[in-house]
Design a protein around this motif. Structure first.
Motif, short mmCIF file in Angstrom:
data_model
loop_
_atom_site.label_atom_id
_atom_site.label_comp_id
_atom_site.label_asym_id
_atom_site.label_seq_id
_atom_site.Cartn_x
_atom_site.Cartn_y
_atom_site.Cartn_z
N ALA A 69 0.83 -1.21 0.00
CA ALA A 69 0.00 0.00 0.00
C ALA A 69 0.86 1.25 0.00
CB ALA A 69 -0.93 -0.01 1.21
N LEU A 70 2.01 1.20 0.68
CA LEU A 70 2.93 2.33 0.70
C LEU A 70 3.50 2.59 -0.69
CD1 LEU A 70 4.62 4.47 2.17
CD2 LEU A 70 6.24 2.65 2.77
N VAL A 71 3.87 1.53 -1.40
CA VAL A 71 4.36 1.69 -2.78
C VAL A 71 3.29 2.37 -3.63
CG1 VAL A 71 5.12 0.50 -4.87
CG2 VAL A 71 5.93 -0.28 -2.65
N ALA A 72 2.05 1.97 -3.44
CA ALA A 72 0.95 2.55 -4.23
C ALA A 72 0.81 4.04 -3.96
CB ALA A 72 -0.36 1.82 -3.91
N GLU A 73 0.84 4.46 -2.70
CA GLU A 73 0.68 5.87 -2.38
C GLU A 73 1.86 6.70 -2.90
OE1 GLU A 73 -0.80 7.44 1.20
OE2 GLU A 73 -1.97 5.67 1.72
N LEU A 74 3.07 6.20 -2.72
CA LEU A 74 4.24 6.93 -3.23
C LEU A 74 4.19 7.05 -4.75
CD1 LEU A 74 7.11 5.41 -1.04
CD2 LEU A 74 6.06 7.67 -0.81
N ASN A 256 14.28 4.64 -6.84
CA ASN A 256 13.71 3.29 -6.94
C ASN A 256 12.57 3.18 -5.94
OD1 ASN A 256 13.19 0.52 -6.56
ND2 ASN A 256 15.24 -0.04 -7.23
N LEU A 257 11.32 3.29 -6.40
CA LEU A 257 10.17 3.33 -5.50
C LEU A 257 10.04 2.08 -4.62
CD1 LEU A 257 7.23 4.98 -7.47
CD2 LEU A 257 8.42 5.85 -5.48
N PRO A 258 10.09 0.86 -5.18
CA PRO A 258 9.95 -0.33 -4.30
C PRO A 258 11.04 -0.40 -3.24
CG PRO A 258 9.63 -0.93 -6.61
CD PRO A 258 10.14 0.47 -6.61
N ALA A 259 12.28 -0.06 -3.61
CA ALA A 259 13.38 -0.14 -2.66
C ALA A 259 13.23 0.91 -1.56
CB ALA A 259 14.72 0.03 -3.38
N MET A 260 12.87 2.14 -1.95
CA MET A 260 12.75 3.20 -0.95
C MET A 260 11.55 2.96 -0.04
SD MET A 260 14.02 6.61 -2.91
CE MET A 260 14.64 7.31 -1.40
N ALA A 261 10.45 2.44 -0.57
CA ALA A 261 9.31 2.10 0.26
C ALA A 261 9.68 1.01 1.27
CB ALA A 261 8.14 1.64 -0.60
N LEU A 262 10.49 0.05 0.82
CA LEU A 262 10.93 -1.02 1.72
C LEU A 262 11.81 -0.46 2.84
CD1 LEU A 262 10.91 -4.04 2.34
CD2 LEU A 262 12.93 -4.28 0.86
N SER A 427 14.66 0.24 -13.81
CA SER A 427 14.40 -0.14 -15.21
C SER A 427 14.13 -1.63 -15.38
CB SER A 427 15.57 0.29 -16.10
OG SER A 427 16.78 -0.31 -15.65
N GLN A 428 14.65 -2.47 -14.50
CA GLN A 428 14.47 -3.92 -14.64
C GLN A 428 13.28 -4.45 -13.86
OE1 GLN A 428 17.45 -2.72 -13.16
NE2 GLN A 428 18.57 -2.47 -15.09
N VAL A 429 12.41 -3.57 -13.37
CA VAL A 429 11.35 -4.01 -12.46
C VAL A 429 10.43 -5.05 -13.09
CG1 VAL A 429 9.73 -2.15 -13.10
CG2 VAL A 429 9.60 -3.21 -10.83
N GLU A 430 10.21 -4.96 -14.40
CA GLU A 430 9.28 -5.88 -15.06
C GLU A 430 9.75 -7.33 -14.98
OE1 GLU A 430 6.47 -5.83 -19.08
OE2 GLU A 430 8.39 -4.75 -19.07
N ILE A 433 10.28 -10.40 -9.24
CA ILE A 433 9.13 -11.01 -8.58
C ILE A 433 8.19 -9.94 -8.02
CG2 ILE A 433 10.27 -11.23 -6.32
CD1 ILE A 433 8.84 -13.98 -6.08
N PHE A 434 8.75 -8.77 -7.70
CA PHE A 434 7.92 -7.68 -7.19
C PHE A 434 6.83 -7.34 -8.20
CE2 PHE A 434 6.91 -3.16 -7.44
CZ PHE A 434 6.44 -2.91 -6.16
N TRP A 435 7.20 -7.19 -9.47
CA TRP A 435 6.20 -6.80 -10.47
C TRP A 435 5.24 -7.93 -10.80
CZ3 TRP A 435 4.15 -2.51 -11.82
CH2 TRP A 435 3.33 -2.44 -12.95
N ARG A 436 5.67 -9.18 -10.61
CA ARG A 436 4.77 -10.30 -10.84
C ARG A 436 3.67 -10.36 -9.77
NH1 ARG A 436 9.88 -13.01 -11.79
NH2 ARG A 436 10.24 -13.26 -14.03
N ILE A 437 3.97 -9.83 -8.59
CA ILE A 437 3.03 -9.94 -7.47
C ILE A 437 2.30 -8.63 -7.20
CG2 ILE A 437 2.87 -10.32 -4.97
CD1 ILE A 437 5.18 -12.29 -5.24
N TRP A 438 3.04 -7.51 -7.16
CA TRP A 438 2.48 -6.28 -6.64
C TRP A 438 1.24 -5.78 -7.38
CZ3 TRP A 438 2.09 -1.23 -8.65
CH2 TRP A 438 1.70 -0.25 -7.72
N PRO A 439 1.17 -5.75 -8.72
CA PRO A 439 -0.03 -5.19 -9.39
C PRO A 439 -1.33 -5.86 -9.00
CG PRO A 439 1.78 -5.39 -10.95
CD PRO A 439 2.21 -6.11 -9.71
N TRP A 440 -1.35 -7.21 -8.98
CA TRP A 440 -2.59 -7.87 -8.59
C TRP A 440 -2.79 -7.84 -7.08
CZ3 TRP A 440 -2.50 -11.86 -5.20
CH2 TRP A 440 -1.33 -12.64 -5.10
#
Length: 457
Positions: A69-74, A256-262, A427-430, A433-440
Motif C-alpha cells: 500500500a505504501l508503494v501505491a501511495e508513493l 527506486n520506489l519499491p526499494a525506498m518504500a521497503l 528499469s528492470q522491475v518488469e 518477482i515484485f512486479w509479478r506480485i504487486w499489481p494484482w
C-alpha cells in the motif's frame, strides 16, 4: 486530451520543492510513519495481545499490507507531481472518475487535519511531561505540578506550543524544513531509544519483560489478535491520509520506489520493535517494584494512560537518574510526535500552495488557526470529543481512505502507466518477482485485507 490521462505540466505560483537526497526522503517518510503509534501504541498492543506472538504477526502483516500500500501511495504522488487532491484527480485513465478522485483527496485532507488536531493535544502533553522533571530539579515545583495537571489551560497552552513548532518546520519548505529537521530528529530518536534501552535493561525484572516480548506463545493467536495486528501495522505507516502521497510527489523520478518504500517500512517497524524493547521491560520492572500493571483478566490496567501515569511513576522511583530518564523518554515521544505532525500539516499546506496559490507561510497559518480552534473545542469538551475524533479518523476514515487509494491505484490507473512510473527509477522491475506480485496484490489482496479490518476489526 490523451487516452492515457497524461500528467499536465505544473503551473504553480512558486516552484515545487524536492527532497535533495534519497536518505533525506527516507528519514522524512519514516518520520511521518514513526509516531506515537510506534512508541506508545505498539508496545501497549504487544502487552495486551500475547507479547511476542503479536510482535511476529505484526511484522508479517507490515510487509503483507503496509508495504504494497505504501508503494501505491508513493507511486500516485510521484506520478502526478502534485498535492493529494490534484494527484487523485489526475490518476484515473478514465476522465469520468476525476471527480471521484477530487472527493477522495478532500476526504483525505479533512481526515489528516482532524488527526493533526488530536495529535497536537497529545504532543502538548508530551512537552509538558518532559519539562516537569526539569522544573522539579531546579526548584520550580509549582510550575512542575501545573505541567502535569490535567487542566484546560495547560492543555491549550501546550497544544499551541506544539502547533507552533510544527508550523515553524513546515514553513521552511521541503529541503530546508521537512528534510533538514527529519534528518536530524530521526537519528536522535534512534539514539535516545538505544540509550534508554541500555539504562532499563539492567533493572530488576527487565529480563522478564524481554522474555515476554521475544519468546512467542502461539496459543495466544486469536482472531482479535490478528485484527489488532493488522490495524496497528496499517495505522503506524501513516497510510490513507495523503501524507505518503505528498512526500512521493517531492521524490525524484530517478528514485527506486519499491526499494525506498521497503527502507521506510523497515525503519518504521524497526523503531516500533525498539520501542517495545524499551516499554515492555519498563512495565515489568514497574511490576516487580509493586506497581499495578495488569488486571485480573491479564489486560493492561491502564493502557491509555500508561505513558503518563505508570512510566513517570517508575522513573520517579529511580531518583535523579530516573528524572534524567524521564526527560529523555518524553523528548523521545515528542520527537516521534513531531516527525509525524510535520507530514500532517504538509498535506493541506501543499494543497493550498498549489491549488490556492498561497505562499507556504500563509497556507500554514490558514490551516493551523482553524486546527487550533478545533483543538480548543476538543479540550473544552474533552470527555465527549477526544476519543470520538480518534475513533472516527483512525478506525474508520483512515482505513476507508486507504482502501480507496488501493482501488484507485489498482483499477483506475492504467497498468502500463504504473509500470512506466516505477521503471523510471528501476528499469528492470518488469523482470522481478515484485512486479509479478504487486499489481494484482494491490488490486485484490490489499482491498480485501483493509476491507476485513473495516468490517471486523
Amino acid at each position: 486530451m490523451s487516452s492515457g490521462h497524461d500528467v499536465p505540466s505544473q503551473s504553480h505560483s512558486q516552484p515545487r520543492g524536492q527532497f535533495s537526497s534519497r536518505l533525506g526522503f527516507v528519514f522524512a517518510a519514516a518520520g511521518s510513519a514513526v509516531g506515537i503509534g510506534n512508541i506508545w501504541g505498539f508496545p501497549t498492543q504487544v502487552a495486551d495481545n500475547g507479547g511476542a506472538a503479536f510482535l511476529i504477526i505484526y511484522l508479517i502483516l507490515s510487509l503483507l499490507l503496509a508495504y504494497p500500500a505504501l508503494v501505491a501511495e508513493l507511486m500516485i504522488g510521484r506520478y502526478s507531481q502534485a498535492n493529494p487532491i490534484t494527484a487523485l484527480e489526475r490518476l484515473p485513465h478514465a476522465q469520468a472518475f476525476s471527480k471521484h478522485g477530487h472527493a477522495l483527496g478532500c476526504l483525505a485532507v479533512i481526515t489528516i487535519c482532524l488527526i493533526f488536531a488530536f495529535y497536537s493535544i497529545i504532543g502538548g502533553w508530551l512537552i509538558a511531561y518532559g519539562l516537569a522533571p526539569v522544573f522539579n530539579e531546579i526548584g520550580l515545583e509549582t510550575a512542575a505540578n501545573w505541567l502535569v495537571s490535567f487542566t484546560p489551560e495547560r492543555n491549550l497552552l501546550m497544544t499551541a506550543c506544539f502547533i507552533v513548532i510544527t508550523l515553524t518546520v513546515v514553513n521552511g519548505g521541503i529541503e530546508k524544513g521537512i528534510e533538514k529537521w527529519s534528518s536530524r530528529l530521526m537519528p536522535l530518536l534512534v539514539i535516545l531509544l538505544l540509550i534508554l534501552i541500555g539504562c532499563v535493561i539492567g533493572q530488576d525484572g527487565a529480563f522478564d519483560g524481554v522474555r515476554h516480548y521475544l519468546v512467542p506463545d502461539f496459543s495466544k493467536v486469536t482472531p482479535t489478535l490478528l485484527f489488532n495486528a493488522l490495524g496497528q501495522s496499517f495505522f503506524s505507516m501513516s497510510l490513507g491520509v495523503g501524507a505518503m502521497m505528498a512526500y512521493g510527489s517531492y521524490l525524484s523520478k530517478r528514485a527506486n520506489l519499491p526499494a525506498m518504500a521497503l527502507q521506510v517500512c523497515l525503519l518504521d517497524t524497526g523503531i516500533a520493535f525498539l520501542a517495545g524493547l524499551l516499554v515492555i521491560p519498563c512495565m515489568f520492572v514497574a511490576l516487580k517494584s509493586g506497581m499495578m500493571i495488569y488486571d485480573d483478566n491479564g489486560l493492561l490496567h491502564s493502557s491509555d494512560t500508561l505513558v503518563f501515569n505508570v512510566l513517570p511513576a517508575f522513573f520517579s522511583s529511580l531518583g535523579v537518574i530516573g528524572s534524567i530518564l524521564g526527560v529523555m523518554f518524553f523528548a523521545l515521544m515528542t520527537i516521534a510526535a513531531l516527525t509525524s505532525s510535520i507530514s500532517m500539516l504538509e498535506v493541506p499546506v501543499s494543497c493550498l500552495t498549489e491549488r490556492g496559490k498561497l505562499s507556504r507561510q500563509k497556507a500554514s497559518l490558514v490551516i493551523c488557526l482553524p486546527v487550533l480552534l478545533l483543538c480548543t473545542l476538543i479540550i473544552a469538551n474533552f470527555s465527549t470529543l477526544f476519543s470520538g475524533v480518534i475513533t472516527l479518523t483512525t478506525r474508520y476514515a483512515q482505513p476507508f481512505n486507504a482502501l480507496l487509494f488501493c482501488l484507485f491505484a489498482g483499477w483506475l490507473m492504467h497498468r502500463n502507466h504504473r509500470l512506466k512510473e516505477i521503471q523510471q527509477g528501476f528499469s528492470q522491475v518488469e523482470e522481478t518477482i515484485f512486479w509479478r506480485i504487486w499489481p494484482w496484490y494491490v488490486r485484490y489482496c490489499c482491498p480485501l485485507l483493509i476491507g476485513s479490518l473495516l468490517l471486523f476489526g
